[in-house]
Design a protein around this motif. Structure first.
Motif, PDB file in Angstrom:
ATOM      1  N   ASP A   1       0.862  -1.191   0.000  1.00  0.00           N
ATOM      2  CA  ASP A   1       0.000   0.000   0.000  1.00  0.00           C
ATOM      3  C   ASP A   1       0.895   1.236   0.000  1.00  0.00           C
ATOM      4  O   ASP A   1       1.527   1.547   1.009  1.00  0.00           O
ATOM      5  CB  ASP A   1      -0.900  -0.015   1.231  1.00  0.00           C
ATOM      6  CG  ASP A   1      -1.900   1.135   1.243  1.00  0.00           C
ATOM      7  OD1 ASP A   1      -1.944   1.895   0.256  1.00  0.00           O
ATOM      8  OD2 ASP A   1      -2.635   1.268   2.243  1.00  0.00           O
ATOM      9  N   ARG A   2       0.939   1.952  -1.102  1.00  0.00           N
ATOM     10  CA  ARG A   2       1.827   3.113  -1.209  1.00  0.00           C
ATOM     11  C   ARG A   2       1.096   4.428  -0.940  1.00  0.00           C
ATOM     12  O   ARG A   2       1.560   5.502  -1.337  1.00  0.00           O
ATOM     13  CB  ARG A   2       2.473   3.135  -2.599  1.00  0.00           C
ATOM     14  CG  ARG A   2       3.354   1.927  -2.895  1.00  0.00           C
ATOM     15  CD  ARG A   2       4.524   1.802  -1.933  1.00  0.00           C
ATOM     16  NE  ARG A   2       5.267   0.570  -2.136  1.00  0.00           N
ATOM     17  CZ  ARG A   2       6.537   0.507  -2.496  1.00  0.00           C
ATOM     18  NH1 ARG A   2       7.226   1.606  -2.697  1.00  0.00           N
ATOM     19  NH2 ARG A   2       7.130  -0.659  -2.633  1.00  0.00           N
ATOM     20  N   ARG A   3       0.001   4.365  -0.240  1.00  0.00           N
ATOM     21  CA  ARG A   3      -0.650   5.600   0.198  1.00  0.00           C
ATOM     22  C   ARG A   3      -0.055   6.055   1.533  1.00  0.00           C
ATOM     23  O   ARG A   3       0.598   5.286   2.239  1.00  0.00           O
ATOM     24  CB  ARG A   3      -2.163   5.387   0.355  1.00  0.00           C
ATOM     25  CG  ARG A   3      -2.882   4.985  -0.924  1.00  0.00           C
ATOM     26  CD  ARG A   3      -4.284   4.526  -0.616  1.00  0.00           C
ATOM     27  NE  ARG A   3      -4.255   3.479   0.395  1.00  0.00           N
ATOM     28  CZ  ARG A   3      -5.236   3.265   1.282  1.00  0.00           C
ATOM     29  NH1 ARG A   3      -6.296   4.038   1.277  1.00  0.00           N
ATOM     30  NH2 ARG A   3      -5.142   2.291   2.153  1.00  0.00           N
ATOM     31  N   HIS A   4      -0.303   7.305   1.877  1.00  0.00           N
ATOM     32  CA  HIS A   4       0.169   7.826   3.154  1.00  0.00           C
ATOM     33  C   HIS A   4      -0.652   7.211   4.283  1.00  0.00           C
ATOM     34  O   HIS A   4      -1.880   7.302   4.298  1.00  0.00           O
ATOM     35  CB  HIS A   4       0.025   9.352   3.197  1.00  0.00           C
ATOM     36  CG  HIS A   4       0.809  10.048   2.137  1.00  0.00           C
ATOM     37  ND1 HIS A   4       0.396  11.237   1.558  1.00  0.00           N
ATOM     38  CD2 HIS A   4       1.973   9.735   1.529  1.00  0.00           C
ATOM     39  CE1 HIS A   4       1.278  11.621   0.650  1.00  0.00           C
ATOM     40  NE2 HIS A   4       2.248  10.723   0.619  1.00  0.00           N
ATOM     41  N   PHE A   5       0.044   6.609   5.247  1.00  0.00           N
ATOM     42  CA  PHE A   5      -0.620   6.115   6.452  1.00  0.00           C
ATOM     43  C   PHE A   5      -0.875   7.282   7.405  1.00  0.00           C
ATOM     44  O   PHE A   5      -1.941   7.400   8.002  1.00  0.00           O
ATOM     45  CB  PHE A   5       0.240   5.047   7.114  1.00  0.00           C
ATOM     46  CG  PHE A   5      -0.371   4.411   8.328  1.00  0.00           C
ATOM     47  CD1 PHE A   5      -1.436   3.550   8.197  1.00  0.00           C
ATOM     48  CD2 PHE A   5       0.123   4.675   9.593  1.00  0.00           C
ATOM     49  CE1 PHE A   5      -2.012   2.948   9.322  1.00  0.00           C
ATOM     50  CE2 PHE A   5      -0.434   4.093  10.720  1.00  0.00           C
ATOM     51  CZ  PHE A   5      -1.512   3.223  10.585  1.00  0.00           C
ATOM     52  N   ILE A   6       0.121   8.128   7.558  1.00  0.00           N
ATOM     53  CA  ILE A   6       0.012   9.392   8.298  1.00  0.00           C
ATOM     54  C   ILE A   6       0.695  10.443   7.437  1.00  0.00           C
ATOM     55  O   ILE A   6       1.814  10.222   6.973  1.00  0.00           O
ATOM     56  CB  ILE A   6       0.665   9.306   9.685  1.00  0.00           C
ATOM     57  CG1 ILE A   6      -0.029   8.239  10.540  1.00  0.00           C
ATOM     58  CG2 ILE A   6       0.647  10.648  10.392  1.00  0.00           C
ATOM     59  CD1 ILE A   6       0.651   7.970  11.871  1.00  0.00           C
ATOM     60  N   SER A   7       0.056  11.582   7.235  1.00  0.00           N
ATOM     61  CA  SER A   7       0.560  12.498   6.213  1.00  0.00           C
ATOM     62  C   SER A   7       0.660  13.935   6.688  1.00  0.00           C
ATOM     63  O   SER A   7      -0.003  14.359   7.644  1.00  0.00           O
ATOM     64  CB  SER A   7      -0.341  12.444   4.972  1.00  0.00           C
ATOM     65  OG  SER A   7      -1.606  13.001   5.271  1.00  0.00           O
TER      66      SER A   7
END
Length: 572
Positions: free
Chosen positions: A371-377
């Motif tokens: 998963d290459r989305r931001h977990f915390i951004s």
């Protein structure tokens, strides 16, 4: 909470497989294994840590144990998370990845004390640092940086949300616990990693500190200290020059080794790996003394997310990698930098764009990052306290009931003076940092989901010593049943789907029951087949106790845990 679609996952998997053609590992695992056998049946190669002949950014890290899993997988350690296909032989369920939700009280720790202003800026945030639930006095504890990279402070809490800054006897009237080495320096400490060592033989070494500090050598040095209480620390027990300032240390309890995650330049910011069973020797015998002790490890990759502001963006680089044990695997917090450069930040009053992504490892070295989305951004919202430069806490999450607490730091927009007072005003751009909290369901990194028509998940051959099956499940409008299969795929009576009591509701700790417990099949290779309708399955595990203790690791701990693992389960 955001989720990753099945289509996105398929594209990710295709890219991961394509990467095989661009990687030429030295001593790849396709041959005979003769190394250490891990708790989960994975056999390490002779050459450890392994070295790979690959360009750091042009190919993804290969994960050998996913390509060649063990013939039989032992599952006696921890809840078995479904973040990859390591445990899964076949399924018609759909995998969904989940991200954390931000607590409305954020920031939970903000700079509001005079000593949290230093070197021209406000700072009350972990730059890795450490977050632990200390069962000795039943307090949550947070080691964070006070003042701009100035000194280490300790905050305490009864619930992990409202934090106090007690006055200790180190710097009178303050919660400072480690004072600067060079008081005249503009920066005396960069990165810290604080670990509670449950296995320490000497009580005076119960807490361990690793920090990149100035004032010891002609460049940054990694310093090692110990403490009985996290307040009173030794002088530097050892110190050694390192390649880069943003260097951290983590503990891998599955192999009982301390790991130096060292910042290097390898196609940009990247990490180098070295390990040792003795934390002092890890630093004493560091890679600068003997480069053969470490290997170039991991970097930002071509499929990592880019900066949303195109003109400020740079190719992704790995700014930092913290890792911590959770249940049956290691969770990696990958801080990915996408620009701007330091010069651009200073000229335009910006912060670096750093965001946290997750990775998962079952051997402590190879990382699967589906998963290459931001977990915390970062928000890039000028009015938000986490405008930019979001950074992880070294010690992973805390397990608080049915939730996981992830602490992190963020920095506000330069020039806003979000924390300024009449007499103390921030100068410069890389400052004004506070601490936030993000929350995830327990085991909630990924779920295997079924709709109204239902679906099945069949595991690979597994072995276990326990006798009670548990699941983490949300089936408020559906149900789950399970059956046990032998090595040939035949159902073993009486553990049939029909004899299984349906599991319903939203439960992070639910027993799966037949008329008999699983002691009949304990110690022999079996498969589980889960039948799920209208529900999401997050994890399963087999426990030796009816309370469902997983014997897996609980990262920074949590209320009710007396040690590093879940030996409690849920009281009956």
């Amino acid at each position: 909470m955001e989720v990753l679609s099945r289509t996105d996952q398929t594209q990710m998997n295709a890219l991961r497989k394509l990467a095989i053609f661009f990687v030429a590992p030295i001593g790849f695992w396709g041959g005979a294994h003769a190394g250490e056998t891990l708790y989960n049946g994975i056999v390490l190669p002779d050459q450890w840590p392994p070295a790979y002949d690959r360009h750091p950014k042009q190919s993804q890290m290969l994960v050998p144990y996913l390509e060649n899993p063990p013939a039989v997988i032992p599952i006696d350690v921890g809840r078995q998370l479904l973040v990859d296909d390591f445990l899964i032989e076949s399924t018609t369920l759909q995998r969904t990845f989940h991200t954390a939700e931000y607590h409305p009280a954020n920031p939970v720790i903000r700079p509001d004390k005079p000593w949290e202003f230093g070197s021209g800026g406000w700072f009350a945030a972990p730059f890795s640092g450490g977050a632990w639930d200390d069962s000795s006095d039943q307090l949550f504890k947070m080691w964070y940086t006070g003042g701009y990279l100035h000194w280490s402070c300790l905050a305490t809490s009864k619930d992990g949300i409202a934090w106090d800054k007690p006055a200790f006897d180190i710097k009178n009237g303050t919660n400072v616990v480690i004072r600067p080495i060079d008081p005249k320096a503009t920066r005396s400490v960069d990165t810290t990693s604080v670990w509670l060592d449950h296995d320490a033989k000497n009580p005076s070494e119960r807490f361990k500190y690793f920090g990149t500090e100035s004032g010891h050598t002609d460049r940054w040095a990694m310093v090692y200290r110990t403490s009985p209480d996290g307040i009173h620390w030794t002088d530097a027990l050892t110190k050694e020059r390192i390649h880069g300032d943003r260097t951290t240390v983590f503990y891998n309890p599955f192999r009982k080794v301390w790991v130096l995650s060292e910042r290097i330049s390898w196609g940009g910011r990247a990490r180098r790996y070295s390990e040792h069973a003795d934390p002092k020797k890890l630093i004493d015998e560091g890679v600068l003394r003997d480069p053969k002790k470490g290997v170039n490890w991991i970097a930002g990759e071509m499929i990592d997310p880019r900066n949303p502001v195109e003109e400020l963006g740079r190719k992704p680089e790995l700014y930092n990698l913290d890792a911590a044990p959770y249940e049956s695997l290691m969770i990696g917090a990958f801080t990915i930098w996408t620009g701007p450069s330091n010069d651009e930040c200073g000229k335009q009053s910006l912060q670096k764009r750093n965001d946290i992504l997750l990775g998962f490892s079952r051997d402590g070295f190879h990382w699967d990052r589906p998963d290459r989305r931001h977990f915390i951004s970062s928000t890039w919202d000028k009015k938000n306290w986490r405008y930019g430069n979001v950074q992880s806490v070294a010690t992973g999450c805390l397990v608080v009931g049915d939730k996981l607490y992830f602490y992190f730091s963020g920095r506000s927009k330069p020039g806003l003076g979000m924390y300024d007072t009449e007499t103390k005003k921030t100068e410069g751009w890389d400052k004004d940092a506070a601490t936030g909290l993000a929350i995830l369901r327990r085991d909630g990194f990924a779920s295997m989901d079924a709709g109204k028509r239902g679906g099945t998940l069949t595991t690979r051959p597994l072995s276990f010593k326990g006798s009670h099956l548990f699941v983490n499940l949300d089936s408020t409008e559906g149900e789950l049943r399970a059956e046990v299969l032998d090595e040939e795929g035949k159902v073993i009576a009486p553990f049939t789907k029909e004899n299984c009591e349906p599991v319903v509701g939203d439960q992070t700790h639910a027993a799966v029951r037949w008329q008999d417990d699983l002691s009949k099949v304990s110690g022999q290779p079996v498969r589980f087949r889960f039948h799920l309708k209208n529900g999401d399955l997050y994890a399963f595990w087999v426990s030796p106790t009816a309370s469902g203790a997983s014997n897996g690791y609980v990262s920074g701990g949590g209320p009710g845990f007396a040690g590093p693992t879940d030996t409690v389960g849920r009281p009956q």
